[in-house]
Write a protein that holds these residues in place. Structure first.
Motif, PDB file in Angstrom:
ATOM      1  N   GLY A  63       0.885  -1.163   0.000  1.00 12.12           N
ATOM      2  CA  GLY A  63       0.000   0.000   0.000  1.00 12.12           C
ATOM      3  C   GLY A  63       0.920   1.209   0.000  1.00 12.12           C
ATOM      4  N   ILE A  65       0.187   4.475   0.024  1.00 11.16           N
ATOM      5  CA  ILE A  65      -0.204   5.600   0.880  1.00 11.16           C
ATOM      6  C   ILE A  65      -0.532   5.140   2.297  1.00 11.16           C
ATOM      7  CG2 ILE A  65      -1.904   7.459   1.182  1.00 11.16           C
ATOM      8  CD1 ILE A  65      -2.139   7.327  -1.969  1.00 11.16           C
ATOM      9  N   SER A  66      -1.199   3.992   2.421  1.00 10.31           N
ATOM     10  CA  SER A  66      -1.621   3.614   3.775  1.00 10.31           C
ATOM     11  C   SER A  66      -1.300   2.157   4.077  1.00 10.31           C
ATOM     12  CB  SER A  66      -3.124   3.858   3.934  1.00 10.31           C
ATOM     13  OG  SER A  66      -3.839   2.684   3.631  1.00 10.31           O
ATOM     14  N   ALA A  67      -1.417   1.829   5.361  1.00  4.77           N
ATOM     15  CA  ALA A  67      -1.135   0.460   5.816  1.00  4.77           C
ATOM     16  C   ALA A  67      -2.431  -0.319   6.004  1.00  4.77           C
ATOM     17  CB  ALA A  67      -0.348   0.530   7.122  1.00  4.77           C
ATOM     18  N   ASP A  68      -3.546   0.218   5.528  1.00  4.59           N
ATOM     19  CA  ASP A  68      -4.842  -0.430   5.781  1.00  4.59           C
ATOM     20  C   ASP A  68      -4.892  -1.873   5.260  1.00  4.59           C
ATOM     21  OD1 ASP A  68      -5.516   1.957   6.807  1.00  4.59           O
ATOM     22  OD2 ASP A  68      -6.982   2.515   5.249  1.00  4.59           O
ATOM     23  N   LYS A  70      -2.410  -3.893   4.615  1.00  3.80           N
ATOM     24  CA  LYS A  70      -1.488  -4.734   5.389  1.00  3.80           C
ATOM     25  C   LYS A  70      -2.177  -5.165   6.695  1.00  3.80           C
ATOM     26  CE  LYS A  70       2.483  -3.803   8.301  1.00  3.80           C
ATOM     27  NZ  LYS A  70       3.627  -2.935   8.542  1.00  3.80           N
ATOM     28  N   ASN A  71      -2.806  -4.200   7.362  1.00  3.44           N
ATOM     29  CA  ASN A  71      -3.450  -4.521   8.635  1.00  3.44           C
ATOM     30  C   ASN A  71      -4.595  -5.501   8.455  1.00  3.44           C
ATOM     31  OD1 ASN A  71      -1.656  -2.820   9.820  1.00  3.44           O
ATOM     32  ND2 ASN A  71      -3.029  -1.023   9.761  1.00  3.44           N
ATOM     33  N   GLY A 103       3.121  -1.872   4.046  1.00  4.42           N
ATOM     34  CA  GLY A 103       2.126  -0.809   3.932  1.00  4.42           C
ATOM     35  C   GLY A 103       2.559   0.524   4.458  1.00  4.42           C
ATOM     36  N   GLY A 104       2.280   1.526   3.649  1.00  2.82           N
ATOM     37  CA  GLY A 104       2.399   2.885   4.129  1.00  2.82           C
ATOM     38  C   GLY A 104       3.841   3.327   4.271  1.00  2.82           C
ATOM     39  N   GLU A 106       5.666   3.876   6.730  1.00  5.08           N
ATOM     40  CA  GLU A 106       6.566   3.262   7.726  1.00  5.08           C
ATOM     41  C   GLU A 106       7.292   2.023   7.176  1.00  5.08           C
ATOM     42  OE1 GLU A 106       3.237   3.156   8.140  1.00  5.08           O
ATOM     43  OE2 GLU A 106       2.609   1.244   9.029  1.00  5.08           O
ATOM     44  N   LYS A 159       9.044   7.989  -1.352  1.00  2.86           N
ATOM     45  CA  LYS A 159       7.688   7.626  -0.903  1.00  2.86           C
ATOM     46  C   LYS A 159       6.751   7.406  -2.103  1.00  2.86           C
ATOM     47  CE  LYS A 159       8.473   8.547   3.589  1.00  2.86           C
ATOM     48  NZ  LYS A 159       9.921   8.299   3.482  1.00  2.86           N
TER      49      LYS A 159
END
Ligand code: CS2
Length: 487
Positions: A63, A65-68, A70-71, A103-104, A106, A159
């Motif tokens: 992902g 932009i976001s880790a959604d 992945k989570n 994700g994201g 991080e 990024k």
């Protein structure tokens, strides 16, 4: 009970699941932009390849932009349910080709390391049109876009997809590792060529030698991708989890139809996606244009008209004669200037689109498709318009489609605090909201050069046709903007 490797045995016998040992799958594809579409499309094709016994092509999804995602996916061993819905049929399968998800921001370092590793042979991409940071009218890289400017300022901590690809290629070049293939799977014409131009423009800014090496050594095949895949809703989650009996945090609901046409140019090999029905072709531009103009052009048109007439989904919009009465001539105009791929009958293609659009099992929201108009109009509607202008043909239906987008902008501009889901929202609404006279509204929106270029506003015949259609829609009581415009 959660969907995961251990619980696969709990699935009802009728539900297809990975027919291969997932622990033996080698990750060699990195996918940037892991959303519903990737999981309904490329990951599904790759699942078929793995099931055929070639385990060399696992996917690491990211992902950007976001880790959604992945989570959602890591607690379920990256497995997910894919529901293929026909008008009166439904097939649910569990897909296993994704073997890890990052994700994201991080995870950006991990992602870069993965992309720089010799094990990665393909980097595929679905980040939507705006994820390439290209000027929609000229195709030039938007160097001033904040995310691009930030990556150019610190290229070793990228990024954006462009920063990541360029830095990973730089690392590979330095380490003597061959470059991966960059496989764009976004709805852009010549998507591979555009991705290449964007990567090269970025690379030139930071390292001229690298740019020369990328140009000479990296493959950027073009692709045509197709599968209507609405964003997953809570109702979809409840439904699909009811069918599997296992809890999937993010299932995918899609249609039965799927198509993937790929230019066969890969630097480090590729899976045989034809096992799943993909077509390798050197007529890619014809396939892309047919799909972008006939499917996506009609989609955009009906989504703006749907938004103006209170039709929430594509299937609902297809019930309205006002809308189908515009789509039919639109398809005729588009087909008149289309070069179809060999053996494809475009009239049949359009008939199949009508059936797909009418599919009541897909709750494909017109609001979702109406997003990012600035990024979508050029290739979907303005390209066939320009082809017609070049042949001296008028285009009343395409003009109506563009007028519908303009009405949609005007409607949004009059909602207090209203915003478009579009990277050019502020610019578009400033033009849409400052006038009430139709000719002034049309002229101010047409002056948005990033969308319409210089040629269209200067074309008096087209401007007159567009204004006529804009007024016609304004006079139609079914259209929500009627009262805001002095027609
Ligand atoms: C749609 C596409 O949202 C949109 O703009 O037109 O996502 C469309 O559903 C796909 O391209 C179908 O393959």
């Amino acid at each position: 009970m959660r969907l995961n490797e251990k619980n696969l045995s709990q699935l009802p016998a009728t539900i297809q699941r990975p027919a291969y040992d997932r622990s033996k799958v080698l990750p060699s594809i990195v996918h940037l932009g892991i959303g519903a579409f990737h999981r309904a499309h490329q990951a599904m094709f790759t699942d078929v390849v793995l099931a055929s016994g070639d385990l060399g092509w696992g996917i690491v999804g990211a992902g950007v932009i976001s880790a959604d995602m992945k989570n959602a996916l890591l607690p379920q061993d990256c497995l997910y349910a894919l529901a293929e819905m026909g008008a009166d049929s439904e097939k649910v399968k569990v897909i296993g080709s994704i073997v890890d998800v990052l994700g994201g921001p991080e995870d950006a370092d991990k992602l870069l390391a993965r992309m720089s590793d010799i094990a990665t042979r393909i980097v595929s991409i679905t980040v939507t049109e705006k994820g390439y940071y290209l000027d929609p009218a000229t195709g030039k890289l938007l160097m001033q876009a904040p995310a691009i400017a930030a990556d150019l300022a610190s290229p070793a901590q990228p990024k954006t997809i462009l920063g990541l690809i360029v830095q990973a290629l730089k690392n590979r070049k330095a380490a003597g590792i061959p470059p991966f293939t960059v496989l764009s799977c976004d709805n852009l014409p010549n998507n591979g060529k555009l991705a290449k131009a964007a990567v090269l423009a970025f690379a030139r800014e930071i390292d001229a030698d690298l740019a020369v090496w990328v140009e000479a050594n990296v493959c950027f095949p073009c692709t045509m991708v197709d599968r209507i895949t609405p964003a997953t809703t809570d109702a979809d989650r409840v439904h699909v989890n009811g069918v599997t009996g296992l809890e999937d945090a993010w299932p995918v609901v899609t249609e039965e139809f799927v198509q993937w046409v790929i230019e066969d140019q890969f630097t480090m090999g590729r899976p045989d996606w034809s096992i799943g029905g993909a077509i390798f072709s050197d007529e890619i531009e014809c396939w892309e244009n047919m799909k972008l103009r006939c499917l996506n052009g009609a989609h955009s048109t009906l989504s703006y008209l749907g938004q103006l007439t209170g039709r929430e989904t594509v299937a609902d919009a297809m019930q309205l004669p006002l809308i189908t009465g515009i789509l039919d001539p639109l398809w005729v105009e588009i087909r008149e200037v289309l070069h179809a791929p060999k053996g494809v009958n475009t009239a049949d293609y359009v008939e199949s689109l009508k059936k797909r659009f009418r599919n009541p099992a897909l709750k494909h929201r017109t609001a979702q498709i109406a997003s990012d108009g600035s990024q979508k109009l050029p290739q979907r509607l303005l390209a066939p318009l320009r082809d017609r202008i070049a042949k001296g043909l008028s285009s009343p239906a395409i003009a109506t489609a563009i007028a519908a987008w303009m009405h949609f902008a005007v409607k949004t501009a009059h909602i207090p605090g209203g915003a478009l889901n579009d990277p050019m929202s502020a610019e578009i609404l400033a033009q849409a909201g400052k006038n009430v006279e139709p000719s002034a509204i049309v002229d101010s929106l047409l002056s948005l050069e990033k969308i319409f270029g210089k040629d269209l506003p200067a074309n008096a015949a087209f401007r007159a046709e567009l204004l006529g259609k804009f007024v016609e829609l304004a006079k139609n009581p079914a259209v929500a903007t009627a009262q805001q415009i002095k027609a």
